[in-house]
Enzyme design. Structure first.
Site, PDB file in Angstrom:
ATOM      1  N   GLY A 189       0.840  -1.200   0.000  1.00 29.64           N
ATOM      2  CA  GLY A 189       0.000   0.000   0.000  1.00 29.64           C
ATOM      3  C   GLY A 189       0.874   1.248   0.000  1.00 29.64           C
ATOM      4  CE1 TYR A 190       5.503   5.115  -1.099  1.00 27.23           C
ATOM      5  CE2 TYR A 190       4.284   6.657  -2.472  1.00 27.23           C
ATOM      6  CZ  TYR A 190       5.398   6.352  -1.728  1.00 27.23           C
ATOM      7  OH  TYR A 190       6.419   7.259  -1.591  1.00 27.23           O
TER       8      TYR A 190
ATOM      9  CB  VAL B  57      -0.698   5.295   6.292  1.00 27.76           C
ATOM     10  CG1 VAL B  57       0.272   4.819   7.372  1.00 27.76           C
ATOM     11  CG2 VAL B  57      -1.951   5.878   6.933  1.00 27.76           C
ATOM     12  N   GLY B  58       1.155   4.992   3.743  1.00 27.21           N
ATOM     13  CA  GLY B  58       2.345   4.398   3.132  1.00 27.21           C
ATOM     14  C   GLY B  58       3.331   5.450   2.653  1.00 27.21           C
TER      15      GLY B  58
ATOM     16  CB  VAL C 168      -5.399   1.185  19.082  1.00 27.62           C
ATOM     17  CG1 VAL C 168      -6.278   1.853  20.130  1.00 27.62           C
ATOM     18  CG2 VAL C 168      -5.869  -0.239  18.831  1.00 27.62           C
TER      19      VAL C 168
ATOM     20  N   GLY D 165     -16.203  16.102   6.201  1.00 27.14           N
ATOM     21  CA  GLY D 165     -15.313  14.969   6.004  1.00 27.14           C
ATOM     22  C   GLY D 165     -14.897  14.290   7.305  1.00 27.14           C
TER      23      GLY D 165
ATOM     24  CD  GLU E 178     -15.719   6.208   6.364  1.00 28.96           C
ATOM     25  OE1 GLU E 178     -16.044   5.699   5.281  1.00 28.96           O
ATOM     26  OE2 GLU E 178     -14.819   5.778   7.091  1.00 28.96           O
TER      27      GLU E 178
ATOM     28  CE  LYS F  22      -9.787   2.893  15.927  1.00 27.83           C
ATOM     29  NZ  LYS F  22     -10.413   4.205  15.699  1.00 27.83           N
TER      30      LYS F  22
END
EC number: 1.1.1.3
Lengths: 432, 432
Positions: free
Chosen positions: B11-12, B15-16, B133, B188, B191, B206
């Site tokens: 994944g990029y 976060v990636g 978390v 935003g 959702e 969590k």
């Protein structure tokens, strides 16, 4: 490297015996983390005859510090004896013997931290001191780790339990400073000579340590502008409350670009600020980092097990580093020239309480003074003082420089309509 | 071991790319901590054509996961792609290839954490998930380190930013749930389909992760008793405020001796509780440990840099462990049989709001019902409902078992004098 790591204790009081107890009781968990056995082998004490709790039979007690710091078998020296000069000498000798050091000594670190860290760095040794600030809160480690990928802009700490206890009781029960202090002394929350706590000196040492680390500048105790709580009155607290503020003794380290301000003072926080709910003898540190934003750590500031737990977490770090071969890397030595803000560059909101003659024109004299100084006002509260011709006036300004604030106080005192400026405090934790 | 550690990203996205950025920008600091170079060498993406920010020219992009997880040169795989089944498969394959894994995937860890940790343990690999978390708060590491020398009794977490934002706005501005939710969706913060957040399912995942770690028991998502905030009204918040409480969606993990309770529900906290001041989209975790006492960690729950910072802190830990040769030791695999409390053993105070006929005798019918159930009352507030013959009655009980509470609600609804039980909430964070 040997398959057992040996720890020598300088001091075997409350914290020292707590460290021995934790290492004994959690041996298996510690081995899992570090990869080898850990033992306390020797401890320096002042009186061999005293009865003491020893968690296992293996600790050798001695009254000669050399037995600990010159023992080639000891890998890490833990200094939990207090005092400044003696502890400094022992730690220097230990570092020169290439031993890693863990200390809980805030006075020592505030006064001689940079020197000791420099020696540790030269010898490629670790020198950790998590327990020196807010024992139960891993604040130094969080700052150090945060620094690896962030820039710290601001630290606000409630780092003295005694003063927080006193301010909490004064505010909750509407009691005077003297009354609450006397009670705190009886209960053992304040010392017979409370000066170091109530005048903010203890907090100043901790904030010097926090600022040095956060800004990577050598912040001396003399760089910390200190004001204590001994002049705080019930009236100050009552009016603060009425305006939605909570008073706390705040250790503040603040950066704007490359300039910093370090101070300790009773300050007013909006009730909804996370630090405002830190009650009684608890400690907390609020940190603002450029990347991560606002974080806060809250917990006990002192106590046998919280403090000993902090020492053990440092020990684990030292030992992991030993096995990694990276000792001496974690110390954050001051990298930048110290660059302290001048009064003109320190901006804050101020709460000012004064008594003025209750006459027509009083208000306009006051407001024209503020307007001349180019200080705008956010809140004004005026109340009559019963059985007098005097009005109680409380003003909260918008942001003003510290130099404007000083002129303001001086000129207010000189105004004919002002009977007396009763008190003034910084307001922190709000937007300008 | 090689002198360069190689990281592969699954994944990029936000976060990636944040992880790649931090590793690039803080390379020197990371080397100081770990003792060798760290590079992101490959990244799995779904669309090769997409333009993306790449901090240095060395990342090889691929659409084939095998290129990453089967690459013998990659030491650590970072999963930041989301999804459950696909991520689970990739992580299992990576672990089977003896690669360490860092993931930010709470859904995956809540559902399959114990299985994945078991495989990691069998392969002597690390599997860390700090970012799953409360991204900006190092809560899992604090719990793990705390566990090394303490026993966790209670965790209370505000672990969902969306619901905390909604409750904060409803309380501050006296607005309805629907109104604030619509605004949050526009901004935003919520959702289009807000179910997972507002019904407490996100928080439940969590808290399952937190409870599994804190109590070393395999707490499944099904073990978490969940109630969301979609039925909370402005009136509930107004009366709570009047009685000195703040409502928060609380993830609770509570131990009494060897029995535990894990739940998520809107609960009332006294205003002075540290969690009560956690506003807007912030997260916080309050932890009670036997040795250290009360601690709290507060910070952002999400965001590119906070989450990426948490992933990088896990990476540093994995890499230190690799160099120490202690990988696979840090994972806290559930050690104890799960032992959940029955309703009879779950004690709490309750806030109950009801409408009753405003007649003589109403009050005594109510109080005799509580007395029959052996539930004593701490606070009662009665107010007329304008233009009706009905009274608004709010009752706060002393500690009662959950089974007594259920009977209480049933019998209150059956009482002649009661028009309707409008709402009821647990009260947490006070002494019984």
């Amino acid at each position: 490297m040997s398959e057992q790591l040996a720890v020598g204790l300088l001091g075997y009081g409350t914290v020292g015996s707590g460290v021995a107890q934790i290492i004994h009781e959690h041996q298996e968990k510690l081995q899992h983390q570090i990869g080898c056995e850990v033992q306390v082998t020797k401890a320096l004490v002042s009186d061999m005859g005293k009865e003491r709790e020893v968690p296992s039979g293996h600790i050798e007690f001695t009254t000669d510090a050399d037995d600990v710091i010159n023992d080639p078998k000891i890998d890490v020296v833990v200094e939990v004896m207090g005092s400044i000069e003696q502890a400094r000498g022992y730690i220097l000798q230990a570092l020169n013997n290439h031993k890693h050091v863990v200390t809980a000594n805030k006075d020592l670190m505030a006064l001689h931290g940079t020197e000791l860290l420099q020696v540790a760095n030269d010898k490629r040794c670790d020198l950790f001191y998590e327990a020196s600030v807010a024992g139960g809160i891993p604040i130094l480690r969080s700052l150090t780790e945060g620094l690896a990928s962030d820039q710290i802009q601001k630290v606000m700490g409630i780092v003295n339990g005694t003063t927080n206890y006193i301010l909490t009781k004064m505010a909750n029960d509407n009691r005077s400073y003297d009354d609450v202090l006397a009670e705190a002394q009886e209960l053992g929350y304040a010392e017979a000579d409370p000066t170091a706590d109530v005048e903010g000196y203890d907090a100043a040492r901790k904030v010097a340590i926090l600022a040095t680390l956060s800004f990577s500048m050598n912040i001396d105790l003399d760089d910390v502008c200190v004001k204590g709580i001994s002049n705080v009155t019930e009236e100050d607290l009552a009016y603060s409350k009425q305006l939605g503020y909570t008073m706390k003794l705040i250790g503040l380290a603040n950066r704007t670009e490359d300039q910093v301000e370090v101070s300790v003072q009773p300050a007013l926080l909006p009730n909804e600020h996370p630090l405002a709910s830190v009650k009684d003898e608890f400690n907390a540190a609020y940190v603002y980092g450029e990347a991560v934003g606002e974080t806060m750590f809250y917990g006990p500031g002192a106590g046998k097990l919280p403090t000993a737990t902090a020492v053990v977490s440092d020990l684990v770090e030292v030992m992991k580093n030993m096995r990694l071969g990276v000792n001496g890397n974690s110390a954050v030595l001051p990298q930048y020239e110290k660059n302290l803000k001048a009064d003109e560059d320190i901006f804050a909101k101020y709460f000012i309480r004064l008594h003025a003659r209750d006459l027509p024109g009083t208000f306009s004299s006051l407001t024209s003074l503020f307007s001349e100084l180019d200080v705008s006002l956010e809140k004004i509260l005026q109340l009559p003082v019963p059985e007098s011709d005097v009005a109680e006036i409380i003003i909260v300004t918008h942001n003003a420089s510290k130099s404007a604030y000083k002129s303001m106080l001086k000129q207010l005192n000189e105004l004919d309509v002002v009977v007396e400026v009763k008190s003034s405090y910084r307001v922190e934790g709000e937007e300008a």
